[in-house]
Design a protein around this motif. Sequence first.
Motif, PDB file in Angstrom:
ATOM      1  N   SER A  51       0.821  -1.208   0.000  1.00  0.00           N
ATOM      2  CA  SER A  51       0.000   0.000   0.000  1.00  0.00           C
ATOM      3  C   SER A  51       0.855   1.258   0.000  1.00  0.00           C
ATOM      4  O   SER A  51       0.607   2.202  -0.769  1.00  0.00           O
ATOM      5  N   ASN A  52       1.885   1.286   0.833  1.00  0.00           N
ATOM      6  CA  ASN A  52       2.680   2.498   0.968  1.00  0.00           C
ATOM      7  C   ASN A  52       3.593   2.753  -0.219  1.00  0.00           C
ATOM      8  O   ASN A  52       3.923   3.908  -0.508  1.00  0.00           O
ATOM      9  N   ALA A  53       4.016   1.706  -0.931  1.00  0.00           N
ATOM     10  CA  ALA A  53       4.808   1.922  -2.145  1.00  0.00           C
ATOM     11  C   ALA A  53       3.991   2.711  -3.162  1.00  0.00           C
ATOM     12  O   ALA A  53       4.514   3.597  -3.858  1.00  0.00           O
ATOM     13  N   MET A  54       2.690   2.418  -3.228  1.00  0.00           N
ATOM     14  CA  MET A  54       1.814   3.164  -4.136  1.00  0.00           C
ATOM     15  C   MET A  54       1.606   4.593  -3.634  1.00  0.00           C
ATOM     16  O   MET A  54       1.546   5.543  -4.427  1.00  0.00           O
ATOM     17  N   ASN A  55       1.496   4.759  -2.328  1.00  0.00           N
ATOM     18  CA  ASN A  55       1.414   6.113  -1.766  1.00  0.00           C
ATOM     19  C   ASN A  55       2.623   6.945  -2.156  1.00  0.00           C
ATOM     20  O   ASN A  55       2.501   8.108  -2.558  1.00  0.00           O
ATOM     21  N   ASP A  56       3.814   6.360  -2.016  1.00  0.00           N
ATOM     22  CA  ASP A  56       5.043   7.092  -2.308  1.00  0.00           C
ATOM     23  C   ASP A  56       5.153   7.434  -3.789  1.00  0.00           C
ATOM     24  O   ASP A  56       5.582   8.527  -4.162  1.00  0.00           O
ATOM     25  N   TYR A  57       4.766   6.480  -4.643  1.00  0.00           N
ATOM     26  CA  TYR A  57       4.861   6.711  -6.087  1.00  0.00           C
ATOM     27  C   TYR A  57       3.909   7.829  -6.523  1.00  0.00           C
ATOM     28  O   TYR A  57       4.319   8.793  -7.182  1.00  0.00           O
ATOM     29  N   SER A  58       2.646   7.704  -6.149  1.00  0.00           N
ATOM     30  CA  SER A  58       1.675   8.728  -6.541  1.00  0.00           C
ATOM     31  C   SER A  58       1.966  10.054  -5.850  1.00  0.00           C
ATOM     32  O   SER A  58       1.744  11.122  -6.433  1.00  0.00           O
ATOM     33  N   GLY A  59       2.461   9.997  -4.628  1.00  0.00           N
ATOM     34  CA  GLY A  59       2.848  11.222  -3.949  1.00  0.00           C
ATOM     35  C   GLY A  59       3.957  11.956  -4.671  1.00  0.00           C
ATOM     36  O   GLY A  59       3.972  13.189  -4.723  1.00  0.00           O
ATOM     37  N   SER A  60       4.889  11.217  -5.275  1.00  0.00           N
ATOM     38  CA  SER A  60       5.979  11.857  -6.017  1.00  0.00           C
ATOM     39  C   SER A  60       5.449  12.576  -7.253  1.00  0.00           C
ATOM     40  O   SER A  60       5.911  13.667  -7.598  1.00  0.00           O
ATOM     41  N   LEU A  61       4.441  11.992  -7.918  1.00  0.00           N
ATOM     42  CA  LEU A  61       3.842  12.646  -9.082  1.00  0.00           C
ATOM     43  C   LEU A  61       3.038  13.870  -8.659  1.00  0.00           C
ATOM     44  O   LEU A  61       3.033  14.895  -9.352  1.00  0.00           O
ATOM     45  N   ALA A  62       2.355  13.774  -7.507  1.00  0.00           N
ATOM     46  CA  ALA A  62       1.590  14.920  -7.007  1.00  0.00           C
ATOM     47  C   ALA A  62       2.521  16.075  -6.660  1.00  0.00           C
ATOM     48  O   ALA A  62       2.214  17.242  -6.946  1.00  0.00           O
ATOM     49  N   LEU A  63       3.664  15.774  -6.050  1.00  0.00           N
ATOM     50  CA  LEU A  63       4.604  16.831  -5.666  1.00  0.00           C
ATOM     51  C   LEU A  63       5.147  17.538  -6.906  1.00  0.00           C
ATOM     52  O   LEU A  63       5.282  18.769  -6.921  1.00  0.00           O
ATOM     53  N   GLN A  64       5.452  16.781  -7.956  1.00  0.00           N
ATOM     54  CA  GLN A  64       5.898  17.414  -9.196  1.00  0.00           C
ATOM     55  C   GLN A  64       4.776  18.235  -9.831  1.00  0.00           C
ATOM     56  O   GLN A  64       5.027  19.289 -10.413  1.00  0.00           O
ATOM     57  N   THR A  65       3.545  17.763  -9.714  1.00  0.00           N
ATOM     58  CA  THR A  65       2.418  18.462 -10.326  1.00  0.00           C
ATOM     59  C   THR A  65       2.242  19.860  -9.747  1.00  0.00           C
ATOM     60  O   THR A  65       1.859  20.799 -10.465  1.00  0.00           O
ATOM     61  N   VAL A  66       2.525  20.039  -8.457  1.00  0.00           N
ATOM     62  CA  VAL A  66       2.368  21.367  -7.851  1.00  0.00           C
ATOM     63  C   VAL A  66       3.560  22.266  -8.161  1.00  0.00           C
ATOM     64  O   VAL A  66       3.574  23.429  -7.759  1.00  0.00           O
ATOM     65  N   GLY A  67       4.552  21.741  -8.885  1.00  0.00           N
ATOM     66  CA  GLY A  67       5.659  22.571  -9.354  1.00  0.00           C
ATOM     67  C   GLY A  67       7.007  22.313  -8.727  1.00  0.00           C
ATOM     68  O   GLY A  67       7.982  22.989  -9.060  1.00  0.00           O
ATOM     69  N   VAL A  68       7.103  21.348  -7.815  1.00  0.00           N
ATOM     70  CA  VAL A  68       8.388  21.035  -7.186  1.00  0.00           C
ATOM     71  C   VAL A  68       9.221  20.191  -8.148  1.00  0.00           C
ATOM     72  O   VAL A  68       8.800  19.098  -8.540  1.00  0.00           O
ATOM     73  N   ARG A  69      10.396  20.653  -8.518  1.00  0.00           N
ATOM     74  CA  ARG A  69      11.173  19.993  -9.563  1.00  0.00           C
ATOM     75  C   ARG A  69      12.196  19.010  -8.994  1.00  0.00           C
ATOM     76  O   ARG A  69      13.358  18.983  -9.401  1.00  0.00           O
ATOM     77  N   LEU A  70      11.751  18.206  -8.049  1.00  0.00           N
ATOM     78  CA  LEU A  70      12.585  17.119  -7.556  1.00  0.00           C
ATOM     79  C   LEU A  70      12.468  15.934  -8.500  1.00  0.00           C
ATOM     80  O   LEU A  70      11.376  15.646  -9.005  1.00  0.00           O
ATOM     81  N   PRO A  71      13.550  15.213  -8.766  1.00  0.00           N
ATOM     82  CA  PRO A  71      13.426  13.984  -9.550  1.00  0.00           C
ATOM     83  C   PRO A  71      12.434  13.042  -8.875  1.00  0.00           C
ATOM     84  O   PRO A  71      12.368  12.961  -7.646  1.00  0.00           O
ATOM     85  N   ARG A  72      11.655  12.319  -9.683  1.00  0.00           N
ATOM     86  CA  ARG A  72      10.600  11.479  -9.142  1.00  0.00           C
ATOM     87  C   ARG A  72      11.080  10.479  -8.098  1.00  0.00           C
ATOM     88  O   ARG A  72      10.465  10.335  -7.032  1.00  0.00           O
ATOM     89  N   PRO A  73      12.207   9.736  -8.311  1.00  0.00           N
ATOM     90  CA  PRO A  73      12.660   8.796  -7.282  1.00  0.00           C
ATOM     91  C   PRO A  73      12.995   9.480  -5.958  1.00  0.00           C
ATOM     92  O   PRO A  73      12.733   8.932  -4.883  1.00  0.00           O
ATOM     93  N   VAL A  74      13.558  10.688  -6.048  1.00  0.00           N
ATOM     94  CA  VAL A  74      13.898  11.434  -4.828  1.00  0.00           C
ATOM     95  C   VAL A  74      12.624  11.849  -4.103  1.00  0.00           C
ATOM     96  O   VAL A  74      12.530  11.758  -2.870  1.00  0.00           O
ATOM     97  N   ALA A  75      11.626  12.290  -4.864  1.00  0.00           N
ATOM     98  CA  ALA A  75      10.355  12.695  -4.255  1.00  0.00           C
ATOM     99  C   ALA A  75       9.667  11.515  -3.583  1.00  0.00           C
ATOM    100  O   ALA A  75       9.069  11.655  -2.514  1.00  0.00           O
TER     101      ALA A  75
END
Length: 477
Positions: free
Chosen positions: A317-341
């Motif tokens: 469950s949490n691996a999916m949270n982390d993955y989708s959370g990384s895409l959400a963080l980029q969507t709001v404009g944070v330019r962290l690489p996805r694996p880092v996010a």
Amino acid sequence: MAQSRTSSQERGAVRDAQPPAFQGRMPAEAGDLRIETRGIAPVPEDHRYGRAGRLFTVWFAPNLTMTGVFTGTLGVVLGLDFTTAIVAVVLGTVLGAVPVAGLGTWGSRTGAGQLPLARLAFGGAVVVPGLLQWVSSVAWDALIGLFGGDALARLFGWPFWLGVLVMMAGQGLVGALGYEAIHRLQKVMTLALAVAFALLAVKMVGGVHPAAVSHVHGADRFGAFMLTSTVALSLSLSWAPYASDFSRYLPRGTSRTRMFVCTLLGVSVSFVAVQTLGLWGASVFTDQTAKGVDGLLGGGALSAFGLLAVACAALCSNAMNDYSGSLALQTVGVRLPRPVAAALAAALGFPLVLWMHAADTAARFQNVLLFVGYWIPGFVAVVAVDWYARSRARGGAPVDLAAEWARRRPWWPALLAFVVGFGAAVPFMNTSVYEGSVARALHGADLAYYVAFAVALAVYLPLRLRGGARPRRAVHD
């Protein structure tokens, strides 16, 4: 030809405008477990692979958690008989799973994740649902990680903090590896966790008897039925902001009907199964901790297997949270690489778990998260209407995502509908954090999810379809 060249130029301009952090390496085929550095940039059609059937396992495994079992006890706790409570659970679960299945079909059609697609409707205001999604993913990471880390600590005799650290490191690693690693993990865990919960069910059948008679009647029974159904709906609907994240690599030609059915079954069957287990054994599922699971299974090999299953379910469950959370963080404009996010979400969850454990605030924290989850129905209403409007404008032709993003729309109609929908739902809410006046008058019935969706739909639909949100062409320097 001129129109074709213009469309091509628009797509190229949007693609070139994507920051490097949003692009990057993509998995090439099933089983490619190298790190996916691709962020929110859409997946090109020549990099798509896989079949619709993998959507069943990716949505099945993460729901086989003890959290779902404990939540399932609610109907009986409220006084319903087993049969009536089952009807409420099935109804709510399926109603919540339908939007997830529908939104999930957008992944193969666009190559984009759910929050990035929400930019079509929300424009710059996507920062609001984007931040809600990211904060929620970190918070759920912590809550689910608490149970998973506690299970690991009890299983191996570790200190609590070490169990949590190993849990967070594992889920952060899978989230950083990305899309294909998550799909492969869920495929393996679907079988393993199904066996674990089947063993738990077999152990219970002989010694536990479900409630045969309702202890509530009339309006109180209606209130208990609706609250049980709404809680079940909230569990399945909570995946809606993640839906297309795990279908964005599927080929455009993948059958949308098969995608819909596989997702619907994956979410519904898993949630109904664990909640049914909770309803059946409500009288014995009283200690909602890893210690309680250990005691229920009676120690020994079966208990060890059960604790391992709790930890693995939390990881899924949490691996999916982390993955989708990384895409959400980029969507709001944070330019962290996805694996880092993705790794950042897991890292932030660690101190949050320790705080919850030290202060014994896990139950209250979960109640706050469930309260915050009322934003999702309004989000679904807005993005669904916007998608319908774009599809209708194109006469059923595929949505050209690059061209659509290049056309700016006013952001206020979507945000207005989103906020008004949530506000209108407040009197209908029934949680331990807050009980609205209408819910109280309806003997505890929680209709807030339905109200939020209906009001957001009613506000946004005329604005979107009758010219209140006419497009503006992007200004190019």
